[in-house]
Design a protein around this motif. Structure first.
Motif, PDB file in Angstrom:
ATOM      1  N   GLN A 141       0.812  -1.222   0.000  1.00  0.00           N
ATOM      2  CA  GLN A 141       0.000   0.000   0.000  1.00  0.00           C
ATOM      3  C   GLN A 141       0.846   1.273   0.000  1.00  0.00           C
ATOM      4  OE1 GLN A 141      -3.104   0.749  -0.232  1.00  0.00           O
ATOM      5  NE2 GLN A 141      -4.059  -1.250  -0.012  1.00  0.00           N
ATOM      6  N   TYR A 142       1.688   1.374   1.044  1.00  0.00           N
ATOM      7  CA  TYR A 142       2.340   2.658   1.322  1.00  0.00           C
ATOM      8  C   TYR A 142       3.806   2.587   0.897  1.00  0.00           C
ATOM      9  CZ  TYR A 142      -1.985   2.755   3.932  1.00  0.00           C
ATOM     10  OH  TYR A 142      -3.322   2.666   4.275  1.00  0.00           O
ATOM     11  N   THR A 143       4.009   2.224  -0.355  1.00  0.00           N
ATOM     12  CA  THR A 143       5.377   1.963  -0.833  1.00  0.00           C
ATOM     13  C   THR A 143       6.190   3.254  -0.953  1.00  0.00           C
ATOM     14  OG1 THR A 143       4.553   1.993  -3.105  1.00  0.00           O
ATOM     15  CG2 THR A 143       4.733  -0.156  -2.044  1.00  0.00           C
ATOM     16  N   TRP A 144       5.544   4.393  -0.980  1.00  0.00           N
ATOM     17  CA  TRP A 144       6.272   5.658  -0.997  1.00  0.00           C
ATOM     18  C   TRP A 144       6.764   6.028   0.402  1.00  0.00           C
ATOM     19  CZ3 TRP A 144       2.132   8.906  -4.120  1.00  0.00           C
ATOM     20  CH2 TRP A 144       2.142   8.493  -5.466  1.00  0.00           C
ATOM     21  N   HIS A 145       6.013   5.597   1.410  1.00  0.00           N
ATOM     22  CA  HIS A 145       6.248   6.095   2.769  1.00  0.00           C
ATOM     23  C   HIS A 145       6.917   5.086   3.697  1.00  0.00           C
ATOM     24  CE1 HIS A 145       3.214   8.867   1.176  1.00  0.00           C
ATOM     25  NE2 HIS A 145       3.641   9.723   2.071  1.00  0.00           N
ATOM     26  N   LEU A 146       6.908   3.819   3.313  1.00  0.00           N
ATOM     27  CA  LEU A 146       7.483   2.785   4.175  1.00  0.00           C
ATOM     28  C   LEU A 146       8.622   2.071   3.460  1.00  0.00           C
ATOM     29  CD1 LEU A 146       4.191   1.226   5.630  1.00  0.00           C
ATOM     30  CD2 LEU A 146       5.830   2.667   6.856  1.00  0.00           C
ATOM     31  N   PRO A 147       9.633   1.610   4.195  1.00  0.00           N
ATOM     32  CA  PRO A 147      10.772   0.928   3.554  1.00  0.00           C
ATOM     33  C   PRO A 147      10.335  -0.375   2.877  1.00  0.00           C
ATOM     34  CG  PRO A 147      11.261   1.469   5.859  1.00  0.00           C
ATOM     35  CD  PRO A 147       9.806   1.728   5.653  1.00  0.00           C
ATOM     36  N   LYS A 148      11.007  -0.689   1.772  1.00  0.00           N
ATOM     37  CA  LYS A 148      10.705  -1.924   1.041  1.00  0.00           C
ATOM     38  C   LYS A 148      10.953  -3.147   1.917  1.00  0.00           C
ATOM     39  CE  LYS A 148      11.535  -1.698  -3.431  1.00  0.00           C
ATOM     40  NZ  LYS A 148      12.226  -1.711  -4.730  1.00  0.00           N
ATOM     41  N   ASP A 208       4.962  15.868   1.804  1.00  0.00           N
ATOM     42  CA  ASP A 208       6.190  16.089   1.018  1.00  0.00           C
ATOM     43  C   ASP A 208       6.607  14.821   0.276  1.00  0.00           C
ATOM     44  OD1 ASP A 208       6.702  18.793   1.782  1.00  0.00           O
ATOM     45  OD2 ASP A 208       7.412  18.079   3.722  1.00  0.00           O
ATOM     46  N   VAL A 209       6.545  13.691   0.983  1.00  0.00           N
ATOM     47  CA  VAL A 209       6.958  12.413   0.393  1.00  0.00           C
ATOM     48  C   VAL A 209       6.052  12.074  -0.793  1.00  0.00           C
ATOM     49  CG1 VAL A 209       7.137   9.924   0.810  1.00  0.00           C
ATOM     50  CG2 VAL A 209       7.977  11.530   2.527  1.00  0.00           C
TER      51      VAL A 209
END
Length: 446
Positions: A289-296, A360-361
Motif C-alpha cells: 500500500q504505502y510503498t512511498w512512505h514505508l521501507p521496502k 512532502d513524500v
C-alpha cells in the motif's frame, strides 16, 4: 462542500472536523498522553482538506503549467462521494466526477500529457470510487474507472492491488506538528517510555465476516498475561478516545494490525506514531500500500504473521513475538520512531524546516513518477516490459533495474474471488468492504 459540511456524512457532523485547515478541534492534553501543542481530533477521512491546505504552503508552485513537473487538481473527491453514498442514484453519485473530467479535458494543461501529469487526492479507500456496473444497488461512484481518470494518479488512503491509477498515502493521525522541535521532542519521548505490554490490539470483532481473524486475535489477547485489549464494540467505548488508544500503544512493544473492513486501518499509523512496532497479517495492509512512505524491507520496522497461521493453525502470537530478541526489538522500535516524520501530516498553517512529512513524500513521489514517464515518452520506451495492470501491486516491490513482474510469494493473498473483476480478495467483495467501513462509522457514532 465545506460550506455544506453537514451533508458530508449521515452520522458524523463533519463541520467540526473541517476546522483548523482540516485537522479538526484541538485535543487537550489532560492525561499527559499527548504533547501540549500540535494534537487534534482529526477525522480519519480528512486528508482531502489537509492535503489541499498543505499544497498552498508548497515552495515550488507555479501558475505557468508549461513549467510544472506535475499538476495538482484540488478536488475533494472523498468528500464528494461521502455526500451521496446512501440513498442516492448512480447519476447523482457520478455527477461531480463526470463534470470534473469534462472540465479538465478542455483545459490547455490536459493536452500536454492527456492528464498523465495530473494528480488528485481522496481521503477514502479506493473501493468508494470503483463501481463496476450501472446497477443502482452497486456501491460508490465510477470516478477511477473513467477513461480520463485512468490517466491521472489518485492518492487514496487505500489503493487497489489490481489497478495502476491509485496510490496509497497514510491515514492522518492526531499529531500535526507546527515546527521541527515538536517532532524531535515527541520522538525522544517515545524512545524513553516504559512499555509494560508485549502486544496490544484495539478493535472490534467482525462476526459477519467468516474470513476475519479478529475474533481469534481478541481471544489471544484475552488469554495472554502479556497482551492488552481495547475492545471497540458498543456504547461508550474507550476505542473512540484518542487518549485511551495512544496510551495503550505507548505502553506496548508490538501493536496488532489485522485487516479492518478493507485491507487497511488508520490504527497502523496511530500505533507507529506511538513508537509501537506494527504486526501485520496481510501484505495489503501496508507493504503493498504505502510503498512511498514505508521501507521496502518490511522486516526492519514490522512483523508479518500470515493470516492462515492464525486462522488455520491458531499460531500463538505471544509465542512468536516473545522469540524476538530484546536488542532486535530495540532496533525495530528505533526504525519505527525514525519513520514518524514521513507518516504524519504537519500543520498546514506552518512549515517544517528539516523534516519531510507525508505530504512532502507523496508530492515528490508523484513528481518523480511523472518525470520518469516524460523521459520514457521522449526516449520511446516503457518503464516495464509486458506490464500487466492486474499485477500492479507487484511493480513497486521490484528491485532496481527489474523490468518484469513474475511469481511472488504473496500471490495467494491477492488472487481474486471467482467472477469478480476487481474486488477485495480478503472480503469477497470490495463493495462490501467499503459498505462495511461506512456501517462501522455509523455504529461508532451511535
Amino acid at each position: 462542500m465545506l460550506k455544506e459540511c453537514r451533508s458530508l456524512s449521515l452520522w458524523t457532523n463533519m463541520c467540526k472536523f473541517t476546522t483548523n485547515a482540516g485537522m479538526g478541534p484541538p485535543l487537550e492534553n489532560v492525561e499527559g498522553v499527548f504533547s501540549n501543542t500540535g494534537w487534534y481530533a482529526t477525522n480519519q477521512f480528512a486528508v482531502d482538506v489537509i492535503f489541499s491546505n498543505r499544497m498552498k504552503q508548497y515552495d515550488c508552485l507555479t501558475n505557468d503549467s508549461s513549467l510544472a513537473a506535475a499538476i495538482f487538481v484540488p478536488f475533494y473527491a472523498g468528500f464528494d462521494i461521502a455526500r451521496y453514498l446512501w440513498g442516492y442514484n448512480i447519476s447523482r453519485r457520478d455527477a461531480a466526477s463526470l463534470d470534473l473530467v469534462d472540465w479538465l479535458m478542455k483545459r490547455p494543461e490536459w493536452k500536454i500529457m492527456q492528464g498523465r501529469d495530473h494528480f488528485l487526492v481522496a481521503g477514502r479507500i479506493t473501493w468508494d470510487f470503483r463501481r463496476l456496473s450501472e446497477e443502482e444497488g452497486d456501491w460508490g461512484n465510477k470516478l477511477l474507472f473513467l477513461p480520463a481518470a485512468k490517466n491521472m494518479s489518485m492518492l487514496v488512503v487505500e489503493s487497489s492491488p489490481w489497478n495502476a491509477n491509485d496510490f496509497g498515502i497514510p491515514y492522518p493521525t492526531y499529531f500535526h506538528p507546527a515546527k521541527d522541535a515538536d517532532v524531535f521532542a515527541w520522538q525522544d519521548r517515545m524512545r524513553k517510555l516504559e512499555r509494560k505490554y508485549l502486544f496490544s490490539f484495539a478493535g472490534a470483532p467482525r462476526p459477519g465476516n467468516p474470513k476475519s481473524i479478529r475474533g481469534q486475535i481478541i481471544d489471544q489477547c484475552r488469554g495472554s498475561e502479556l497482551g492488552k485489549l481495547l475492545e471497540c464494540d458498543f456504547g461508550e467505548s474507550k476505542c473512540h478516545s484518542p487518549s485511551s488508544i495512544m496510551q495503550m500503544f505507548q505502553s506496548s512493544h508490538f501493536c496488532l494490525q489485522p485487516q479492518g473492513d478493507s485491507y487497511t486501518r488508520r490504527s497502523a499509523f496511530d500505533s507507529m506514531l506511538a513508537g509501537c512496532i506494527p504486526v501485520f497479517f496481510h501484505p495489503g495492509s501496508a507493504y503493498t500500500q504505502y510503498t512511498w512512505h514505508l521501507p521496502k524491507n518490511f522486516t526492519t520496522y514490522s512483523v508479518f504473521i500470515p493470516e492462515d497461521d492464525i486462522r488455520l493453525r491458531n499460531g500463538s502470537i505471544e509465542e512468536r513475538l516473545s522469540q524476538i530478541p530484546p536488542e532486535q526489538v530495540q532496533i525495530m522500535r528505533e526504525n519505527v520512531i525514525n519513520l514518524i516524520p514521513q507518516l504524519i501530516y504537519a500543520d498546514p498553517r506552518s512549515k517544517l524546516e528539516t523534516f519531510k512529512d507525508a505530504f512532502d513524500v507523496a508530492v515528490q513521489a508523484v513528481i518523480d513518477k511523472v518525470t520518469r514517464l516524460r523521459k520514457n515518452i521522449i526516449e520511446g520506451r516503457t518503464e516495464y516490459d509486458n506490464f500487466v495492470e492486474e499485477n500492479s501491486w507487484k511493480y513497486a516491490l521490484l528491485e532496481e533495474g527489474q523490468r518484469e513482474a513474475g511469481w511472488h510469494e504473496w500471490d495467494p493473498f491477492f488472487s481474486k474471488p471467482k467472477g469478480e473483476s476487481a474486488g477485495d480478495g480478503s472480503t469477497g467483495s470490495s463493495a462490501e468492504a467499503a459498505k462495511n467501513s461506512w456501517k462501522n462509522e455509523q455504529r461508532d457514532q451511535k
